[in-house]
Design an enzyme around this catalytic site. Structure first.
Site, PDB file in Angstrom:
ATOM      1  N   HIS A  35       0.838  -1.210   0.000  1.00 18.97           N
ATOM      2  CA  HIS A  35       0.000   0.000   0.000  1.00 18.97           C
ATOM      3  C   HIS A  35       0.871   1.259   0.000  1.00 18.97           C
ATOM      4  O   HIS A  35       0.859   2.046   0.938  1.00 18.97           O
ATOM      5  CB  HIS A  35      -0.956  -0.015   1.196  1.00 18.97           C
ATOM      6  CG  HIS A  35      -1.951  -1.111   1.115  1.00 18.97           C
ATOM      7  ND1 HIS A  35      -1.807  -2.296   1.812  1.00 18.97           N
ATOM      8  CD2 HIS A  35      -3.099  -1.225   0.401  1.00 18.97           C
ATOM      9  CE1 HIS A  35      -2.830  -3.081   1.531  1.00 18.97           C
ATOM     10  NE2 HIS A  35      -3.631  -2.466   0.679  1.00 18.97           N
ATOM     11  N   HIS A  39       1.342   1.526  -5.659  1.00 20.76           N
ATOM     12  CA  HIS A  39      -0.007   0.955  -5.655  1.00 20.76           C
ATOM     13  C   HIS A  39      -1.039   2.031  -6.000  1.00 20.76           C
ATOM     14  O   HIS A  39      -1.952   1.785  -6.805  1.00 20.76           O
ATOM     15  CB  HIS A  39      -0.317   0.337  -4.283  1.00 20.76           C
ATOM     16  CG  HIS A  39      -1.741  -0.054  -4.088  1.00 20.76           C
ATOM     17  ND1 HIS A  39      -2.343  -1.083  -4.777  1.00 20.76           N
ATOM     18  CD2 HIS A  39      -2.700   0.468  -3.276  1.00 20.76           C
ATOM     19  CE1 HIS A  39      -3.609  -1.190  -4.400  1.00 20.76           C
ATOM     20  NE2 HIS A  39      -3.855  -0.255  -3.488  1.00 20.76           N
ATOM     21  N   HIS A  77      -6.909   6.770  -1.885  1.00 13.66           N
ATOM     22  CA  HIS A  77      -7.593   5.656  -1.229  1.00 13.66           C
ATOM     23  C   HIS A  77      -6.763   4.890  -0.203  1.00 13.66           C
ATOM     24  O   HIS A  77      -7.326   4.222   0.664  1.00 13.66           O
ATOM     25  CB  HIS A  77      -8.188   4.694  -2.263  1.00 13.66           C
ATOM     26  CG  HIS A  77      -7.209   3.702  -2.780  1.00 13.66           C
ATOM     27  ND1 HIS A  77      -6.270   4.010  -3.741  1.00 13.66           N
ATOM     28  CD2 HIS A  77      -7.016   2.416  -2.440  1.00 13.66           C
ATOM     29  CE1 HIS A  77      -5.547   2.940  -3.980  1.00 13.66           C
ATOM     30  NE2 HIS A  77      -5.974   1.957  -3.215  1.00 13.66           N
ATOM     31  N   ASP A  78      -5.462   4.948  -0.247  1.00 14.80           N
ATOM     32  CA  ASP A  78      -4.611   4.241   0.732  1.00 14.80           C
ATOM     33  C   ASP A  78      -3.562   5.158   1.372  1.00 14.80           C
ATOM     34  O   ASP A  78      -2.533   4.684   1.865  1.00 14.80           O
ATOM     35  CB  ASP A  78      -3.917   3.039   0.079  1.00 14.80           C
ATOM     36  CG  ASP A  78      -4.777   1.790   0.094  1.00 14.80           C
ATOM     37  OD1 ASP A  78      -5.646   1.665   0.973  1.00 14.80           O
ATOM     38  OD2 ASP A  78      -4.571   0.925  -0.787  1.00 14.80           O
TER      39      ASP A  78
END
Length: 188
Positions: A35, A39, A77-78
């Site tokens: 992550h 990614h 998102h991460d």
């Protein structure tokens, strides 16, 4: 160039703001095995390809606000992912799990950090207030949908309703499922 491709510059975001955002965002991703910023870039590129190949914009299934929300959600998102799972955080009584009442602690943290960065940079300053709120709500749903426990629900809902989504061309339920599915599937 993705934002230019989707005709989002400068009406949704200026090129200089996008560059600043991208730079600061890249520094906020941790250097863990999965992550990480690579990614995030992979999810962003995969999302772009799914949107492009699905031709969702020209078919009027998605609008530019949707595409903008999906791309920004893919980017954040991460953010600040610690490299452990929600289950680990919950079972170890980690402060993130406690802060978010054991409900998607990672995804809630990603949202908090991402929206904090967006607000700090006034990233959405060229967007009117109504559209801004719609974009944020869509980002929230998409990022919460990346929780592994939610992913299966989204995939199953799309499988059960795929004919309706294709035939209906933008019903509220089909529209909602498609947006959640796009973000969930790009994240795999």
């Amino acid at each position: 160039q993705l934002f230019s491709f989707w005709n989002l510059l400068p009406s949704y975001i200026s090129e200089s703001k996008l560059k600043t955002f991208t730079y600061k965002l890249s520094k906020m991703y941790n250097n863990n095995p999965y992550h990480n910023i690579i990614h995030a870039c992979d999810v962003l590129q995969t999302t772009h390809i799914i949107l492009k190949e699905g031709d969702f914009l020209s078919k009027a299934i998605l609008n530019r606000e949707d595409v903008f929300a999906i791309l920004i959600a893919a980017m954040i998102h991460d953010i600040k992912h610690p490299g452990v799972s929600n289950n680990y955080l919950i079972s170890s009584c980690n402060k993130l799990a406690l802060k978010y009442n054991n409900i998607s602690p990672l995804e809630n943290m990603h949202l908090y950090e991402g929206i904090k960065l967006i607000n700090t940079l006034c990233l959405f300053e060229t967007i009117d207030e109504n559209k801004k709120e719609i974009i944020k709500k869509r980002m929230i749903k998409m990022i919460l949908g990346t929780d592994g426990t939610q992913h299966e629900k989204v995939i199953n809902a799309v499988k059960c309703n795929i004919d309706e989504i294709i035939k209906s061309n933008n019903t509220i339920q089909g529209d909602k499922l498609l947006k959640e599915y796009l973000n969930s599937s790009a994240n795999i």
